[in-house]
Design a protein around this motif. Structure first.
Motif, mmCIF file in Angstrom:
data_model
loop_
_atom_site.group_PDB
_atom_site.id
_atom_site.type_symbol
_atom_site.label_atom_id
_atom_site.label_comp_id
_atom_site.label_asym_id
_atom_site.label_seq_id
_atom_site.Cartn_x
_atom_site.Cartn_y
_atom_site.Cartn_z
ATOM 1 N N ASN A 284 4.276 11.382 -8.869
ATOM 2 C CA ASN A 284 2.773 11.380 -8.736
ATOM 3 C C ASN A 284 2.267 10.371 -7.816
ATOM 4 N N LYS A 285 3.146 9.654 -7.081
ATOM 5 C CA LYS A 285 2.728 8.795 -6.129
ATOM 6 C C LYS A 285 3.374 9.018 -4.662
ATOM 7 N N TYR A 286 2.481 8.632 -3.586
ATOM 8 C CA TYR A 286 2.850 8.980 -2.357
ATOM 9 C C TYR A 286 3.355 7.918 -1.571
ATOM 10 N N GLY A 287 4.597 8.187 -0.657
ATOM 11 C CA GLY A 287 5.041 7.074 0.098
ATOM 12 C C GLY A 287 5.530 7.891 1.452
ATOM 13 N N TYR A 288 6.559 7.079 1.789
ATOM 14 C CA TYR A 288 7.123 7.639 3.206
ATOM 15 C C TYR A 288 8.423 7.342 3.527
ATOM 16 N N ILE A 289 9.021 8.547 3.860
ATOM 17 C CA ILE A 289 10.565 8.242 4.212
ATOM 18 C C ILE A 289 10.710 8.368 5.878
ATOM 19 N N ASP A 290 12.107 7.853 6.267
ATOM 20 C CA ASP A 290 12.429 8.028 7.515
ATOM 21 C C ASP A 290 13.219 9.392 7.762
ATOM 22 N N ASN A 291 13.822 9.875 8.944
ATOM 23 C CA ASN A 291 14.557 11.033 9.153
ATOM 24 C C ASN A 291 15.885 10.696 8.468
ATOM 25 N N ALA A 292 16.281 9.713 7.827
ATOM 26 C CA ALA A 292 17.469 9.726 6.943
ATOM 27 C C ALA A 292 17.227 9.612 5.617
ATOM 28 N N ALA A 293 15.905 10.011 5.114
ATOM 29 C CA ALA A 293 15.774 10.089 3.661
ATOM 30 C C ALA A 293 15.396 8.735 3.058
ATOM 31 N N LYS A 294 15.520 7.774 3.913
ATOM 32 C CA LYS A 294 15.255 6.118 3.435
ATOM 33 C C LYS A 294 13.874 5.959 3.142
ATOM 34 N N ILE A 295 13.495 5.665 2.011
ATOM 35 C CA ILE A 295 12.202 4.924 1.676
ATOM 36 C C ILE A 295 11.693 3.986 2.560
ATOM 37 N N MET A 296 10.695 4.200 3.216
ATOM 38 C CA MET A 296 10.197 2.985 4.231
ATOM 39 C C MET A 296 8.851 2.551 3.846
ATOM 40 N N ILE A 297 8.109 3.200 3.077
ATOM 41 C CA ILE A 297 6.900 2.686 2.342
ATOM 42 C C ILE A 297 6.972 3.363 0.993
ATOM 43 N N ASN A 298 7.094 2.421 0.110
ATOM 44 C CA ASN A 298 7.188 2.951 -1.439
ATOM 45 C C ASN A 298 6.200 3.893 -1.742
ATOM 46 N N PRO A 299 6.405 4.801 -2.792
ATOM 47 C CA PRO A 299 5.271 5.506 -3.193
ATOM 48 C C PRO A 299 4.458 4.661 -4.093
ATOM 49 N N GLN A 300 3.194 4.720 -3.867
ATOM 50 C CA GLN A 300 2.156 3.780 -4.443
ATOM 51 C C GLN A 300 0.915 4.265 -4.356
ATOM 52 N N PHE A 301 0.628 5.341 -3.488
ATOM 53 C CA PHE A 301 -0.601 5.992 -3.142
ATOM 54 C C PHE A 301 -1.141 7.121 -4.202
ATOM 55 N N ASP A 302 -2.454 7.419 -4.242
ATOM 56 C CA ASP A 302 -2.773 8.660 -4.914
ATOM 57 C C ASP A 302 -2.927 9.598 -4.124
ATOM 58 N N TYR A 303 -2.842 9.633 -2.912
ATOM 59 C CA TYR A 303 -2.812 10.685 -1.777
ATOM 60 C C TYR A 303 -2.431 9.832 -0.509
ATOM 61 N N ALA A 304 -1.795 10.746 0.380
ATOM 62 C CA ALA A 304 -1.370 10.071 1.654
ATOM 63 C C ALA A 304 -1.201 11.254 2.738
ATOM 64 N N SER A 305 -1.499 11.104 3.911
ATOM 65 C CA SER A 305 -1.535 12.077 4.907
ATOM 66 C C SER A 305 -0.512 11.963 5.705
ATOM 67 N N PRO A 306 0.043 12.825 6.772
ATOM 68 C CA PRO A 306 0.989 12.547 7.654
ATOM 69 C C PRO A 306 0.396 11.522 8.505
ATOM 70 N N PHE A 307 1.287 10.879 9.124
ATOM 71 C CA PHE A 307 0.922 9.895 10.268
ATOM 72 C C PHE A 307 0.389 10.721 11.451
ATOM 73 N N PHE A 308 -0.816 10.339 12.128
ATOM 74 C CA PHE A 308 -1.414 10.777 13.407
ATOM 75 C C PHE A 308 -1.283 9.486 14.152
ATOM 76 N N GLY A 309 -0.555 9.397 15.433
ATOM 77 C CA GLY A 309 -0.338 8.438 16.073
ATOM 78 C C GLY A 309 0.256 7.370 15.259
ATOM 79 N N LYS A 310 -0.166 6.040 15.218
ATOM 80 C CA LYS A 310 0.221 4.925 14.443
ATOM 81 C C LYS A 310 -0.267 4.769 13.041
ATOM 82 N N VAL A 311 -1.057 5.620 12.381
ATOM 83 C CA VAL A 311 -1.828 5.497 11.176
ATOM 84 C C VAL A 311 -1.897 6.569 10.465
#
Length: 568
Positions: A284-311
């Motif tokens: 129930n939390k959102y974070g980010y992975i790289d293309n090797a499925a490695k967690i790069m930003i820990n799931p911690q947000f109540d919602y998150a969007s795809p990156f657009f540019g650098k944000v």
């Protein structure tokens, strides 16, 4: 969680219908504050103050916005908040391929350029979609209300005649189309079928591949329609050289041959979209992975969007902010709401990608109303003559009711039907023989009742005023509002014409004998709509009623409605 659920639904809704080339050029983000929309930049600075009732993301340097108010119009602003194309439209789409679709009141869709100039109007269209690869889908409806789709080019020329039961958008010179059996295939730009109808659902082509569905399973086909990945997943979405897939309610990625690149393991996921990071949900939390499925930003947000540019947009608690690719806040969570069109933008589409015509063929409706000879009758006709002309018998008329319905809800077109009646004492009883006989009297009032639906729904007042413009040789006696409803009285050489309505979708037209006493109805009409309401009564006695016993009672609209409820 309710707002998050709405956002996810929006993302899922637009996941398979991308139109736009890239989401990396999002520089200003529409946000909501106290019911008004403005824009902030990627540093969190409010660039355009909240002032609009709705606002889209910027596309082709213009954003579509709607003014506040019940009748707020649509227009286009630049990135300084200045109107480049004034807010004069009843509805509009965003820009794509240098053109947008707009409609004004009672008008067909027009394609405009970024100067606001009309390039052409598509009068025959019911719905229109954005241009893609120089072509735009449009639909028409036949007399049975069946809708079929075709395509026009940027000059308004029909390149593919309406024949399909649904369509997608052109991509890589192909477009998905649906046949009457509900199966999807693909056509080229000439309208020729290049991949046969066989799929239950389809997405558009990207990099020579398209996601298709068969028996509720998603697979992938190539440009020849051959499977590169057999239908096997719950869902699939094109993501560059990969496919975001769902299997047994877990999300992961596979390559174009169906081989897992990232095993299905996440509760939900969004595509990489040219970024090195993808948003995933876990616990129930959102974070980010790289293309090797490695967690790069820990799931911690109540919602998150795809990156657009650098944000990327993230939500913490009930506020939105922006993070960078390291997960650090670039804009602290501080905004209450984000315009939903942004989330469509992330999936390369728009909430405002199609519109429906507002054109109403008023003449087709008004042509059924004959002022001089209503249904080939006149005030000089006796009731014996009327019965013969209408091919009726005495049994068709009541001796105890002076409102006589001739027919109800006869179809005019897809937007209107009409009923017709007249008033007068057709039959009476011989008190000596107790037998009924046809009187030698004549009608006092003819009544047309128009039932509006489809595009005409809610336009009673417009229809009334359009008829007034056709009353040549008539002079206006009075116009205004009676009990909050538009009303008018016109006097001609041989009759009065009174317009009124029983609601926004049922205009009434009374053709009254020239000797008809209009005093009562005239006294009810006032100039101001609000002051036309009276405390004494919630009902206005309609034309045809007078205090003396010889006058015909009013047309009973509720009774007419009850006579044919299925036609409503």
């Amino acid at each position: 969680m309710k707002k998050i659920t709405v956002l996810l639904v929006v993302l899922q809704l637009f996941a398979s219908c991308s139109l736009f080339k890239s989401s990396n050029d999002l520089e200003l983000i529409p946000f909501e504050q106290k019911g008004k929309y403005g824009y902030f930049d990627l540093e969190g600075k409010i660039v355009i103050n909240p002032q609009f009732a709705f606002a889209t993301a910027f596309r082709e340097d213009l954003a579509l916005v709607r003014l506040s108010g019940d009748d707020g119009k649509w227009g286009y602003i630049d990135k300084k908040g200045k109107f480049v194309i004034n807010a004069t439209y009843k509805d509009a789409t965003v820009f794509q391929d240098g053109l947008a679709w707009v409609v004004t009141d009672n008008a067909a869709p027009s394609a405009i350029d970024k100067d606001g100039k009309i390039k052409f109007t598509l009068k025959q269209a019911n719905d229109v979609k954005l241009f893609s690869e120089g072509l735009a889908g449009f639909s028409v409806k036949d007399t049975t209300n069946n809708e079929t789709w075709g395509f026009v080019d940027k000059s308004g020329i029909s390149t593919v005649n309406p024949q399909f039961f649904d369509i997608g958008d052109y991509s890589e010179s192909k477009c998905a189309v649906k046949n009457k059996e509900g199966k999807w295939g693909f056509i080229d730009k000439s309208g020729k079928i290049v991949i046969n109808y066989q799929f239950d659902e389809v997405e558009k082509f990207n990099n020579g591949k398209a996601v298709v569905y068969l028996d509720n399973k998603a697979g992938v086909i190539d440009e020849d329609g051959k499977y590169t990945v057999n239908p096997q997943y719950k869902s699939a979405q094109n993501d560059g050289d990969l496919f975001l897939i769902a299997q047994e309610d877990k999300y992961g990625w596979c390559d174009e041959e169906g081989k897992f690149v990232i095993n299905p393991q996440f509760d939900s996921a969004q595509p990489f979209n040219d970024s090195k990071l993808a948003c995933v949900e876990s616990g129930n939390k959102y974070g980010y992975i790289d293309n090797a499925a490695k967690i790069m930003i820990n799931p911690q947000f109540d919602y998150a969007s795809p990156f657009f540019g650098k944000v990327a947009l993230v939500k913490l608690g009930d506020k939105f902010g922006l993070i960078d690719e390291e997960g650090k806040y670039k804009v602290n969570p501080q905004f209450d709401g984000i315009g939903l069109d942004v989330f469509a933008f992330f999936n390369n589409t728009s909430i405002k990608q199609s519109i429906t015509t507002d054109f109403l063929d008023v003449n087709a409706i008004l042509n059924v109303i004959n002022i001089e000879r209503p249904e080939n009758l006149s005030f000089n006709d006796g009731f014996n003559s009327i019965i013969t002309k209408l091919n009726k018998t005495a049994d068709d008329f009541s001796a105890y009711d002076t409102n006589h319905s001739v027919f109800t809800y006869k179809k005019i077109n897809n937007d209107a039907s009409y009923s017709f009646m007249f008033t007068g004492n057709v039959k009476a009883m011989n008190n000596d023989t107790y037998e009924f006989y046809i009187t030698d009297e004549k009608p006092q009032t003819f009544v047309y009742s128009i039932n509006l639906h489809g595009k005409a729904y809610g336009k009673a007042e417009s229809i009334q005023k359009a008829l007034e413009n056709k009353l040549t040789g008539f002079t206006n006696v009075k116009k205004g509002y009676a009990q909050g409803r538009y009303a008018s009285i016109f006097k001609g050489p041989n009759s009065y014409v009174i317009t009124w309505n029983t609601g926004d979708s049922e205009p009434l037209f009374y053709i009254c004998n020239k000797n008809f006493d209009i005093t009562h109805f005239s006294s009810l009409i006032v100039a101001d709509k609000e002051s036309s309401y009276t405390e004494e009564s919630d009902y206005v006695e309609e034309p045809g009623y007078a205090a003396d016993s010889t006058a015909a009672p009013a047309y009973d609209a509720p009774a007419a409605e009850a006579a044919a409820p299925a036609a409503k």
